[in-house]
Design a protein around this motif. Structure first.
Motif, short mmCIF file in Angstrom:
data_model
loop_
_atom_site.label_atom_id
_atom_site.label_comp_id
_atom_site.label_asym_id
_atom_site.label_seq_id
_atom_site.Cartn_x
_atom_site.Cartn_y
_atom_site.Cartn_z
N GLU A 1 -33.65 1.76 9.45
CA GLU A 1 -32.47 3.15 8.60
C GLU A 1 -32.94 3.90 7.91
N THR A 2 -34.41 3.93 7.64
CA THR A 2 -34.88 4.64 6.52
C THR A 2 -34.70 6.26 7.70
N SER A 3 -35.45 5.52 8.54
CA SER A 3 -34.89 7.20 9.49
C SER A 3 -33.57 7.89 9.61
N ALA A 4 -32.87 6.95 9.75
CA ALA A 4 -31.11 7.33 9.30
C ALA A 4 -31.13 7.86 8.33
N ARG A 5 -31.74 7.02 7.27
CA ARG A 5 -31.11 8.21 6.29
C ARG A 5 -31.92 9.28 5.88
N LYS A 6 -33.26 9.50 6.27
CA LYS A 6 -33.82 10.93 6.15
C LYS A 6 -33.21 11.58 6.74
N LEU A 7 -33.06 11.51 7.99
CA LEU A 7 -32.21 12.52 8.92
C LEU A 7 -30.29 13.05 8.13
N PHE A 8 -29.77 11.97 7.61
CA PHE A 8 -28.81 11.91 7.48
C PHE A 8 -28.41 13.02 6.44
N PHE A 9 -29.99 12.86 4.99
CA PHE A 9 -29.58 13.49 3.65
C PHE A 9 -30.47 15.41 4.56
N SER A 10 -30.96 15.09 5.37
CA SER A 10 -31.66 16.45 6.08
C SER A 10 -30.71 16.98 6.02
N ASN A 11 -30.95 18.60 6.60
CA ASN A 11 -30.45 20.03 6.86
C ASN A 11 -30.80 20.22 8.39
N THR A 12 -31.31 19.29 8.88
CA THR A 12 -31.51 19.39 10.23
C THR A 12 -30.81 19.25 11.49
N PHE A 13 -29.75 18.21 11.56
CA PHE A 13 -28.49 17.62 12.17
C PHE A 13 -27.18 18.27 11.78
N ASP A 14 -26.77 18.45 12.14
CA ASP A 14 -25.24 19.02 12.95
C ASP A 14 -24.27 17.67 12.52
N PHE A 15 -23.48 17.19 11.85
CA PHE A 15 -22.66 15.72 11.50
C PHE A 15 -21.08 16.31 12.23
N ALA A 16 -21.02 17.17 12.21
CA ALA A 16 -19.51 17.86 12.60
C ALA A 16 -19.15 17.04 13.46
N GLU A 17 -19.48 17.22 15.02
CA GLU A 17 -18.66 15.71 15.91
C GLU A 17 -19.03 14.27 15.17
N VAL B 1 -19.96 14.80 -6.83
CA VAL B 1 -21.48 14.39 -6.80
C VAL B 1 -22.14 14.64 -5.93
N LEU B 2 -21.34 14.56 -4.69
CA LEU B 2 -22.46 14.68 -3.26
C LEU B 2 -23.16 15.79 -3.34
N PRO B 3 -24.65 16.00 -3.02
CA PRO B 3 -25.78 17.00 -3.35
C PRO B 3 -24.77 17.95 -1.51
N GLN B 4 -25.65 19.72 -1.76
CA GLN B 4 -24.57 20.51 -1.37
C GLN B 4 -24.91 19.86 0.49
N ASN B 5 -26.14 19.27 0.71
CA ASN B 5 -26.61 19.15 2.37
C ASN B 5 -25.52 18.09 2.58
N LEU B 6 -24.94 17.60 1.84
CA LEU B 6 -23.72 16.85 2.87
C LEU B 6 -22.65 17.63 2.44
N ALA B 7 -22.11 18.65 2.05
CA ALA B 7 -21.06 18.95 2.00
C ALA B 7 -19.48 18.55 4.01
N TRP B 8 -20.62 17.95 4.63
CA TRP B 8 -19.81 17.99 5.59
C TRP B 8 -18.94 16.45 5.67
N VAL B 9 -19.36 15.95 4.61
CA VAL B 9 -18.35 14.65 4.29
C VAL B 9 -16.89 15.29 3.36
N SER B 10 -17.24 16.29 2.69
CA SER B 10 -15.68 16.85 2.31
C SER B 10 -15.01 17.32 3.37
#
Length: 349
Positions: A230-246, A281-290
């Motif tokens: 889960e630690t690896s998942a959290r790091k990826l979640f907050f990174s700017n290296t993965f496109d979560f759109a899909e 609250v959410l940081p800019q790199n989680l803009a995809w959540v909105s």
């Protein structure tokens, strides 16, 4: 020793980052002279954070700098309650029992404020004729921890506010200023919890918690991508290296179901239609959540025009200050500056 309040310092500190503003002072009208952000991580030291503040304000010899701060303490709560009658709403003993029985909040171990749900003003049990209330606060120890953290960094909070409520006040005032007549869904999402609010023309109509937050997403992300932990998942979640759109809709399905349930019930109950969603609250790199939430619910993201709104509050921008590209997460900081009652008093003249 406290430094003279020659300048104002406003601070909004969440688990994600510190947002700060140096101003010309604390009295309206004021000028925002500089904005700064410090992204937080688990290994940040008080010395490093103090260095950040020292670049923003002059500590003049190592004392504390007086500030006005907004925080998100663990265990915070904002709960809507409508009493059966105004007489019951005036009975503080009865309200204390409501907190315990309906909301599982012990008044002896929590700092609690009661607001009028119709306008966010302080509830006065003697004079009030209002039975629609909002309970808000957090455990006493959690507020103390937030204050201690600020003091360690050299920041003395002259006023310590619950950012969740401060932000709601700002969104309500923004809607009033821009004549937004339809209800707004407000969503606060952090690691351990989330809060759902619906505000309508300055009134809080819904305030309810969601008993899970971002932490609930990491196990699902780990399974989906075959990550080792889960630690690896959290790091990826907050990174700017993965496109979560899909993948976003699947990761947020549990949260969007909660939102759909709240908005659907509200719209059926009131006959009103929610058109906009505001996520704080959410940081800019989680803009995809909105984006994912707005698409899932069919709502427009409320993206505030901060400069015009601030001007309406008699808060102007210095020559080097630019706010047009700042997102919704800055609303909490700017709401600390607003004297919203002055706008209403001015309109009443």
């Amino acid at each position: 020793m406290l430094n003279p309040k020659t300048k104002g310092l406003f601070v909004d500190i969440s688990e994600f980052s510190i947002l700060a503003a140096r101003t010309s002072g604390y009295k309206i009208p004021m000028v925002i002279e500089e904005l700064a952000e410090y992204p937080l991580s688990s290994d940040d030291s008080a010395v490093e954070i103090r260095n950040f503040f020292e670049q923003l304000v002059d500590f003049k010899g190592g004392g504390y700098f007086v500030s006005r701060a907004g925080v998100y303490p663990e265990g915070r709560f904002v709960r809507y309650y409508e009493a059966e009658s105004t007489n019951k709403a005036k009975d503080l003993g009865f309200l204390s029992e409501v907190l315990k029985s309906e909301f599982n909040v012990d008044p002896d171990h929590n700092t609690v404020a009661i607001l009028n749900a119709n306008d966010g003003s302080d509830f006065d049990p003697v004079k009030s004729l209002n039975k629609r209330l909002v309970f808000c606060g957090a455990p006493i120890q959690a507020f103390q921890s937030e204050q201690d953290r600020l003091l360690e960094c050299g920041i003395y909070p002259e006023r310590l506010e619950l950012s969740t409520v401060t932000t709601l006040g700002g969104v309500s005032d923004y809607a009033h200023f821009n004549e937004i007549k339809s209800p707004i869904l407000c969503f606060e999402l952090t690691s351990q919890s989330a809060n759902i609010f619906i505000i309508n023309q300055g009134q809080v109509d819904v305030a309810r918690p969601v008993p899970f937050g971002l932490d609930s997403i990491y196990p699902l992300l780990q399974r989906e991508l075959g990550l080792k932990d889960e630690t690896s998942a959290r790091k990826l979640f907050f990174s700017n290296t993965f496109d979560f759109a899909e993948m976003g809709p699947k990761l947020l399905r549990r949260l969007t179901k909660e939102l759909q349930a709240s908005t659907g019930f509200y719209e059926v109950q009131t006959g009103l239609t929610i058109e906009k969603v505001f996520i704080s609250v959410l940081p800019q790199n989680l803009a995809w959540v909105s984006k994912t939430v707005s698409d899932s619910l069919g709502l427009e993201i409320l993206q505030p025009n901060l400069e015009k709104w601030l001007e309406g509050l008699k808060v102007s921008l210095g020559d080097e200050v630019e706010v047009s590209n700042l997102g919704s997460r800055w609303m909490g900081l700017f709401s600390l500056m607003g004297e919203f009652h002055l706008r209403e008093e001015g309109e009443g003249e």
